[in-house]
Design a protein around this motif. Sequence first.
Motif, mmCIF file in Angstrom:
data_model
loop_
_atom_site.group_PDB
_atom_site.id
_atom_site.type_symbol
_atom_site.label_atom_id
_atom_site.label_comp_id
_atom_site.label_asym_id
_atom_site.label_seq_id
_atom_site.Cartn_x
_atom_site.Cartn_y
_atom_site.Cartn_z
ATOM 1 N N ASP A 756 -10.824 18.147 -5.716
ATOM 2 C CA ASP A 756 -11.413 16.830 -5.882
ATOM 3 C C ASP A 756 -10.767 15.896 -4.862
ATOM 4 N N GLU A 757 -11.570 15.485 -3.870
ATOM 5 C CA GLU A 757 -11.061 14.593 -2.803
ATOM 6 C C GLU A 757 -10.356 13.378 -3.390
ATOM 7 N N LYS A 758 -10.990 12.857 -4.448
ATOM 8 C CA LYS A 758 -10.465 11.643 -5.083
ATOM 9 C C LYS A 758 -9.044 11.850 -5.596
ATOM 10 N N ALA A 759 -8.829 13.036 -6.168
ATOM 11 C CA ALA A 759 -7.525 13.308 -6.772
ATOM 12 C C ALA A 759 -6.423 13.369 -5.722
ATOM 13 N N LEU A 760 -6.824 13.636 -4.471
ATOM 14 C CA LEU A 760 -5.823 13.758 -3.403
ATOM 15 C C LEU A 760 -5.268 12.405 -2.998
ATOM 16 N N GLU A 761 -6.058 11.348 -3.303
ATOM 17 C CA GLU A 761 -5.659 10.021 -2.835
ATOM 18 C C GLU A 761 -4.362 9.586 -3.494
ATOM 19 N N VAL A 762 -3.531 9.045 -2.671
ATOM 20 C CA VAL A 762 -2.302 8.477 -3.231
ATOM 21 C C VAL A 762 -2.637 7.051 -3.615
ATOM 22 N N ASP A 763 -2.089 6.524 -4.724
ATOM 23 C CA ASP A 763 -2.432 5.160 -5.073
ATOM 24 C C ASP A 763 -1.296 4.181 -4.825
ATOM 25 N N GLU A 764 -0.128 4.706 -4.547
ATOM 26 C CA GLU A 764 0.981 3.813 -4.215
ATOM 27 C C GLU A 764 1.556 4.231 -2.878
ATOM 28 N N VAL A 765 1.969 3.253 -2.098
ATOM 29 C CA VAL A 765 2.633 3.603 -0.841
ATOM 30 C C VAL A 765 3.947 2.843 -0.757
ATOM 31 N N THR A 766 4.830 3.347 0.086
ATOM 32 C CA THR A 766 6.121 2.680 0.281
ATOM 33 C C THR A 766 6.053 1.854 1.561
ATOM 34 N N VAL A 767 6.386 0.577 1.432
ATOM 35 C CA VAL A 767 6.392 -0.305 2.600
ATOM 36 C C VAL A 767 7.839 -0.646 2.932
ATOM 37 N N ILE A 768 8.177 -0.494 4.197
ATOM 38 C CA ILE A 768 9.542 -0.779 4.676
ATOM 39 C C ILE A 768 9.627 -2.278 5.002
ATOM 40 N N ILE A 769 10.731 -2.864 4.649
ATOM 41 C CA ILE A 769 10.886 -4.297 4.957
ATOM 42 C C ILE A 769 11.998 -4.484 5.979
ATOM 43 N N GLN A 770 11.630 -5.150 7.056
ATOM 44 C CA GLN A 770 12.621 -5.439 8.104
ATOM 45 C C GLN A 770 12.844 -6.938 8.171
ATOM 46 N N ILE A 771 14.125 -7.326 8.358
ATOM 47 C CA ILE A 771 14.403 -8.736 8.592
ATOM 48 C C ILE A 771 15.129 -8.840 9.923
ATOM 49 N N ASN A 772 14.535 -9.591 10.821
ATOM 50 C CA ASN A 772 15.038 -9.697 12.198
ATOM 51 C C ASN A 772 15.301 -8.310 12.807
ATOM 52 N N GLY A 773 14.387 -7.407 12.563
ATOM 53 C CA GLY A 773 14.466 -6.089 13.199
ATOM 54 C C GLY A 773 15.323 -5.082 12.460
ATOM 55 N N LYS A 774 15.982 -5.476 11.385
ATOM 56 C CA LYS A 774 16.818 -4.521 10.663
ATOM 57 C C LYS A 774 16.185 -4.167 9.323
ATOM 58 N N VAL A 775 16.260 -2.867 8.953
ATOM 59 C CA VAL A 775 15.700 -2.450 7.676
ATOM 60 C C VAL A 775 16.568 -2.998 6.545
ATOM 61 N N ARG A 776 15.939 -3.765 5.645
ATOM 62 C CA ARG A 776 16.709 -4.368 4.560
ATOM 63 C C ARG A 776 16.221 -3.950 3.184
ATOM 64 N N GLY A 777 15.166 -3.126 3.133
ATOM 65 C CA GLY A 777 14.704 -2.696 1.813
ATOM 66 C C GLY A 777 13.376 -1.977 1.865
ATOM 67 N N LYS A 778 12.963 -1.453 0.692
ATOM 68 C CA LYS A 778 11.694 -0.733 0.578
ATOM 69 C C LYS A 778 11.026 -1.186 -0.704
ATOM 70 N N ILE A 779 9.703 -1.287 -0.700
ATOM 71 C CA ILE A 779 9.000 -1.580 -1.947
ATOM 72 C C ILE A 779 7.806 -0.642 -2.106
ATOM 73 N N ASN A 780 7.447 -0.342 -3.356
ATOM 74 C CA ASN A 780 6.241 0.454 -3.608
ATOM 75 C C ASN A 780 5.114 -0.484 -4.000
ATOM 76 N N VAL A 781 3.982 -0.336 -3.317
ATOM 77 C CA VAL A 781 2.838 -1.206 -3.622
ATOM 78 C C VAL A 781 1.572 -0.371 -3.763
ATOM 79 N N ASP A 782 0.583 -0.962 -4.416
ATOM 80 C CA ASP A 782 -0.726 -0.321 -4.537
ATOM 81 C C ASP A 782 -1.333 -0.162 -3.139
#
Length: 825
Positions: A756-782
């Motif tokens: 089922d193509e639908k079942a393959l879809e991921v519903d959350e992704v991880t977004v990297i957060i950079q502040i002034n070019g440095k990685v400062r955290g990660k969040i999971n979003v829809d």
Amino acid sequence: MKEYIPGQIEKKWQKVWEEEKVFETPQYSEKPKFYDLVMFPYPSGTLHVGHVKNYVIGDIVARYKRMKGFNVLHPFGYDAFGLPAENAAIKNKIHPEVWTFKNIETIRNQIKKIGISYDWKREIATCTEDYYKWTQWLFVKMYEKGLAYKKKAAVNWCPSCQTVLANEQVVDGKCERCGTEVTLKHLEQWYFKITDYAERLLNDLERLEGWPENVKTMQKNWIGKSTGAEIDFKVDGLDMSIRVFTTRPDTIWGVTFMAIAPESPLVETLVTEDKKEELEEFLKKVSLEDRFKRTSLEAEKEGFFLGRYAINPVTGEKIPIYVANYILYEYGTGAIMAVPAHDQRDFDFAKKYNIPIRLVIDNPESPIDVEKMEKAYEDEGIMVNSGPFNGISSKEAIEKIIDYLEEKNIGKRSVQYKLRDWLISRQRYWGAPIPVVYCEKCGTVAVPEEQLPVKLPKDVEFLPTGQSPLSLDEQFLNTTCPKCGGPARREADTMDTFVDSSWYYLRYVNPNLEDKPFESKDVNYWLPVDQYIGGVEHAVLHLLYSRFITKVLHDMGYVDFDEPFTNLFTQGMIYKDGWKMSKSKGNVVSPDDMIEKYGADTLRTYILFMAPPEKDAEWSDAGIEGVHRFLKRLWNNIYSVLEKIKNVSAEKIELKNKLEKDLRRKLHQSIKKITEDIEGGFKFNTAIAGLMELNNSFSDYLNKTEEKDLNLPLLRELVEKLALILSPFAPHMAEEIWHDLGNDTLIVNEEWPKYDEKALEVDEVTVIIQINGKVRGKINVDVNADEETVKKIAFEEPKVSSYIEGKEIVKVIYVKNKLLNIVVK
Ligand code: ANZ
Ligand code: ZN
């Protein structure tokens, strides 16, 4: 909870499959056809796991294709004539037929225990009268077309097997079967004219896109096409000339001697009176040398000057004629023009016998000094010392010189093949008698079709002399001529077993037909074979002969196709303790023992999990243990929920949390992966690894979920689909699960699941957060969250907010579902 006891379920399902005739293939069907063929075994004993690998691979293909909606033909049989049966007869005083059928019985039982899905109704053995009758028919058809003939020739003789061998059966000068050094004998033998088909056998390799490159290369080299010219050299003082074959007419100005094969009758004609005695000695010496070693590049070059000279047709020079050990009688014309400057063997010879070396092709990058040459210059270059051709490239010169020779009537274009005609007669008992009689009046007469088969007499004496019992059996030998009715003698030789196996794939289509070898309409439907599976050791012998016979039958109008096997897969071998399995090494692993201990499903799955199936692999006891544990864990996971999902439908699945979503995604990812692994070329080991991963996710879900929270529709879907994708590998276990789920169908008749193509879809992704070019955290979003939402979540993240507190936000850049870049001041 129900325990996993392979011994119980495997026998049960094998019986059901047999009773329900699920593997019996209808001759025609609405479904598309798929002919899945494994190379049939030689019944010379019991099978070890190395043999079994072939059949397991074939079975995965068959079971998968059936589930994909094909009408699958998956037959099995035995290449049942041949020497081992006869040797056993001589040694153990047991008739070859009794010995052979005893082994067939053993092998059949072994195979049945593995659960291979053969259509046993189509089983054949090449040693039965109703089979070899048609092998003889094939011979007669070939004879009628001039494709079977008898000639006296120097043939390979195995002193241990006491029989002649085809060139293909001689490996490094030794008998392919027993390893004994092969000697030469001059005998009258029967041949099949495979050389008539050399060009087509070569050219059509290009069409075989589904064949491994290495097999095609081996066939190409075996056919060994060379293009060049045949050139005549006049003999000084005699009214004759010597014809040579050369691939390098561009070197003709550099010819400084000629060389002739020791076996050539020319030798006797050319030698001068005073040299005769010495020549005899030389020839005797050479005849003791191994023919294969003596013509190898490294072998010491030996020659003898015949006292005679030839005339180089382009320079008019006199050049000495030698007999030399490195010239093969059977290739080209059995004589060469020798060019020491540009051929290493000629160079070695010239150095040894003080023959001049003349450079005719120079290296354009660094000019060659003939005096200082240490080896022949075999590359292309610029023509020198070559009269009208000086200055042009040697490559261009080849064609131009052939034109020149043709104009002057000295030579002509020529193509040579290394391929020789196929020697098919054997001086042994256990084979199909060659259906020919010799009549004083009519000469050689083929036995007409109505009188076939020429039956192999059963009641004969097996003498340890190695002489064929047929050649001593007066009752068999004395017959009447089919043409004139007068007294005649039968041919006492039998056919090479490779003749039997050159057409067996056709017989499976109509295994019981009495008045024909096969029905053209039926074989035209089923063939070519869609997938052929076997060992690479047959790359030249069996596969080349089968291609040849198919082309012959095509030309005779019996079949529409002219190549028998569309796709070929060559499996790797199984080693044990670093060696190829063999009885003599004592390192044989028996499938029966493994089935006894772990069950057939474990054996099948392990054989495929060991390594990519085309690779050689080392048997490991720990390895099969591991696979067995995997199947047990899988079974336990399934049966821990089976009662609960028995009456549940998987129609409506609601996913309540991430754990459930992840599990369902994993299931559909696995279906996709396993389907692609099978379709994409026999990646069974990674497919099984995929099943293992899926089972890990299953365990994970069970561990993290309380019993009351189990998502039963989801589990129903999981177990059902898991059983389906497991079923080619571990069919008995899959059948049991399917049954216990409450299905009244057999899993072998089910369809391969779609993901089922639908079942393959991921519903959350991880977004990297950079502040002034440095990685400062990660969040999971829809996955569907917009930029505003992502920003909001990010700024609320404590780690992030601590960095931006009290600062001015200059810029925010968002790369969807990947990165949020915040610039502050
Ligand atoms: C002159 C020459 C000059 C050659 C040169 C080679 C290099 P393939 O490619 O295998 O077909 N030859 C021909 N018949 C032979 C025989 N019966 N036994 C041994 N050698 C034989 O090789 C063809 C070349 O092998 C021929 O071209 C011939 O040597 C040799 F610079 O002729 B040539
Ligand atoms: Zn006659």
